[in-house]
Motif scaffolding. Structure first.
Motif, PDB file in Angstrom:
ATOM      1  N   ARG A 101       0.746  -1.143   0.111  1.00  0.00           N
ATOM      2  CA  ARG A 101      -0.187  -0.088   0.059  1.00  0.00           C
ATOM      3  C   ARG A 101       1.087   1.285  -0.065  1.00  0.00           C
ATOM      4  N   PHE A 102       2.299   0.949   1.007  1.00  0.00           N
ATOM      5  CA  PHE A 102       3.085   2.555   1.434  1.00  0.00           C
ATOM      6  C   PHE A 102       3.307   2.848  -0.821  1.00  0.00           C
ATOM      7  N   ARG A 103       4.083   1.586  -0.898  1.00  0.00           N
ATOM      8  CA  ARG A 103       5.022   1.194  -2.275  1.00  0.00           C
ATOM      9  C   ARG A 103       3.647   2.510  -3.350  1.00  0.00           C
ATOM     10  N   ALA A 104       3.089   1.869  -3.772  1.00  0.00           N
ATOM     11  CA  ALA A 104       1.711   2.329  -4.135  1.00  0.00           C
ATOM     12  C   ALA A 104       1.189   3.220  -4.666  1.00  0.00           C
ATOM     13  N   PHE A 105       1.646   4.169  -3.419  1.00  0.00           N
ATOM     14  CA  PHE A 105       1.065   5.536  -2.895  1.00  0.00           C
ATOM     15  C   PHE A 105       2.083   6.083  -2.742  1.00  0.00           C
ATOM     16  N   ALA A 106       3.207   6.181  -2.742  1.00  0.00           N
ATOM     17  CA  ALA A 106       4.227   6.647  -3.107  1.00  0.00           C
ATOM     18  C   ALA A 106       4.519   7.042  -4.961  1.00  0.00           C
ATOM     19  N   GLU A 107       5.044   5.924  -5.508  1.00  0.00           N
ATOM     20  CA  GLU A 107       4.873   5.544  -6.695  1.00  0.00           C
ATOM     21  C   GLU A 107       3.019   6.453  -7.500  1.00  0.00           C
ATOM     22  N   GLU A 108       2.154   6.384  -6.881  1.00  0.00           N
ATOM     23  CA  GLU A 108       1.329   7.053  -7.573  1.00  0.00           C
ATOM     24  C   GLU A 108       1.746   8.644  -7.443  1.00  0.00           C
ATOM     25  N   HIS A 109       2.702   9.237  -6.208  1.00  0.00           N
ATOM     26  CA  HIS A 109       2.428  10.822  -6.220  1.00  0.00           C
ATOM     27  C   HIS A 109       3.631  10.591  -6.472  1.00  0.00           C
ATOM     28  N   GLY A 110       4.920  10.383  -7.304  1.00  0.00           N
ATOM     29  CA  GLY A 110       5.834   9.720  -7.990  1.00  0.00           C
ATOM     30  C   GLY A 110       6.667  10.648  -6.928  1.00  0.00           C
ATOM     31  N   LEU A 111       7.231   9.714  -6.139  1.00  0.00           N
ATOM     32  CA  LEU A 111       7.915   9.816  -4.912  1.00  0.00           C
ATOM     33  C   LEU A 111       8.972   8.322  -4.807  1.00  0.00           C
ATOM     34  N   SER A 112       9.662   8.094  -4.061  1.00  0.00           N
ATOM     35  CA  SER A 112      10.569   7.184  -3.533  1.00  0.00           C
ATOM     36  C   SER A 112       9.643   7.024  -2.371  1.00  0.00           C
ATOM     37  N   LEU A 113      10.475   6.062  -1.898  1.00  0.00           N
ATOM     38  CA  LEU A 113       9.566   5.268  -0.984  1.00  0.00           C
ATOM     39  C   LEU A 113      10.721   6.355   0.393  1.00  0.00           C
ATOM     40  N   LYS A 114      11.811   6.703   0.377  1.00  0.00           N
ATOM     41  CA  LYS A 114      12.185   7.205   0.807  1.00  0.00           C
ATOM     42  C   LYS A 114      11.540   9.044   1.138  1.00  0.00           C
ATOM     43  N   GLU A 115      11.115   9.128   0.233  1.00  0.00           N
ATOM     44  CA  GLU A 115      11.160  10.794   0.008  1.00  0.00           C
ATOM     45  C   GLU A 115       9.078  10.596   0.730  1.00  0.00           C
ATOM     46  N   ALA A 116       8.688   9.654   0.116  1.00  0.00           N
ATOM     47  CA  ALA A 116       6.997   9.727   0.989  1.00  0.00           C
ATOM     48  C   ALA A 116       7.607   8.827   2.496  1.00  0.00           C
ATOM     49  N   SER A 117       8.430   8.379   2.680  1.00  0.00           N
ATOM     50  CA  SER A 117       8.549   7.779   3.602  1.00  0.00           C
ATOM     51  C   SER A 117       9.158   8.947   4.997  1.00  0.00           C
ATOM     52  N   HIS A 118       9.763  10.226   4.547  1.00  0.00           N
ATOM     53  CA  HIS A 118      10.214  11.680   5.605  1.00  0.00           C
ATOM     54  C   HIS A 118       8.587  11.690   5.375  1.00  0.00           C
ATOM     55  N   GLU A 119       7.811  12.374   4.186  1.00  0.00           N
ATOM     56  CA  GLU A 119       6.709  13.380   4.474  1.00  0.00           C
ATOM     57  C   GLU A 119       5.956  12.888   5.164  1.00  0.00           C
ATOM     58  N   ALA A 120       5.477  11.506   5.090  1.00  0.00           N
ATOM     59  CA  ALA A 120       4.572  10.753   5.776  1.00  0.00           C
ATOM     60  C   ALA A 120       5.095  11.063   7.816  1.00  0.00           C
ATOM     61  N   LEU A 121       6.085  10.996   8.014  1.00  0.00           N
ATOM     62  CA  LEU A 121       6.816  11.037   9.074  1.00  0.00           C
ATOM     63  C   LEU A 121       6.597  12.534   9.481  1.00  0.00           C
ATOM     64  N   ILE A 122       6.716  13.586   9.053  1.00  0.00           N
ATOM     65  CA  ILE A 122       6.111  15.049   9.342  1.00  0.00           C
ATOM     66  C   ILE A 122       5.132  15.205   9.223  1.00  0.00           C
ATOM     67  N   GLU A 123       4.380  14.793   8.394  1.00  0.00           N
ATOM     68  CA  GLU A 123       2.559  15.049   8.950  1.00  0.00           C
ATOM     69  C   GLU A 123       2.117  14.474  10.060  1.00  0.00           C
ATOM     70  N   TRP A 124       2.229  13.262  10.061  1.00  0.00           N
ATOM     71  CA  TRP A 124       2.189  12.661  11.228  1.00  0.00           C
ATOM     72  C   TRP A 124       2.885  13.233  12.543  1.00  0.00           C
ATOM     73  N   VAL A 125       4.125  13.853  12.592  1.00  0.00           N
ATOM     74  CA  VAL A 125       4.572  14.650  13.496  1.00  0.00           C
ATOM     75  C   VAL A 125       3.488  16.251  14.060  1.00  0.00           C
ATOM     76  N   GLU A 126       3.541  17.121  12.990  1.00  0.00           N
ATOM     77  CA  GLU A 126       2.927  18.068  12.826  1.00  0.00           C
ATOM     78  C   GLU A 126       1.238  18.278  13.228  1.00  0.00           C
TER      79      GLU A 126
END
Length: 103
Positions: free
Chosen positions: A20-45
């Protein structure tokens, strides 16, 4: 950013979560590293939202209900300014005097 300025985090996902995470990242044109970073920042906020126990949110709870008047007042200048139809329970109200006449 130099490598000394960054920290690394790691987590484990089961197969379904990973896919699910891989497909979501791909769908948004992000690498897994970029998607992970964005997800963590969003969660903290999201976790840092306003504290519902802050006095700014509880001040109304602290008002003594008995100190409130039993009748409501309005500064409506014309009867037409009042609500045409009231569907709640009947409450008495008093029109306030026109403040511009207090000279």
């Amino acid at each position: 950013m130099s490598s000394n300025d960054t920290k690394h985090v790691q987590t484990e996902l089961d197969e379904e979560e990973y896919e699910r995470f891989r497909a979501f990242a791909e769908e948004h044109g992000l690498s897994l590293k970029e998607a992970s970073h964005e997800a963590l920042i969003e969660w903290v906020e999201r976790q840092q939202q306003a504290d519902p126990n802050d006095a700014a949110f509880t001040v109304l709870d602290e008002l003594d209900a008995s100190s409130l008047p039993r009748t409501a007042q309005t500064d409506a200048r014309e009867e037409d300014d009042l609500v045409d139809e009231w569907h709640g329970k009947d409450e008495s109200f008093v029109l306030a005097e026109d403040p511009s006449s207090n000279t």
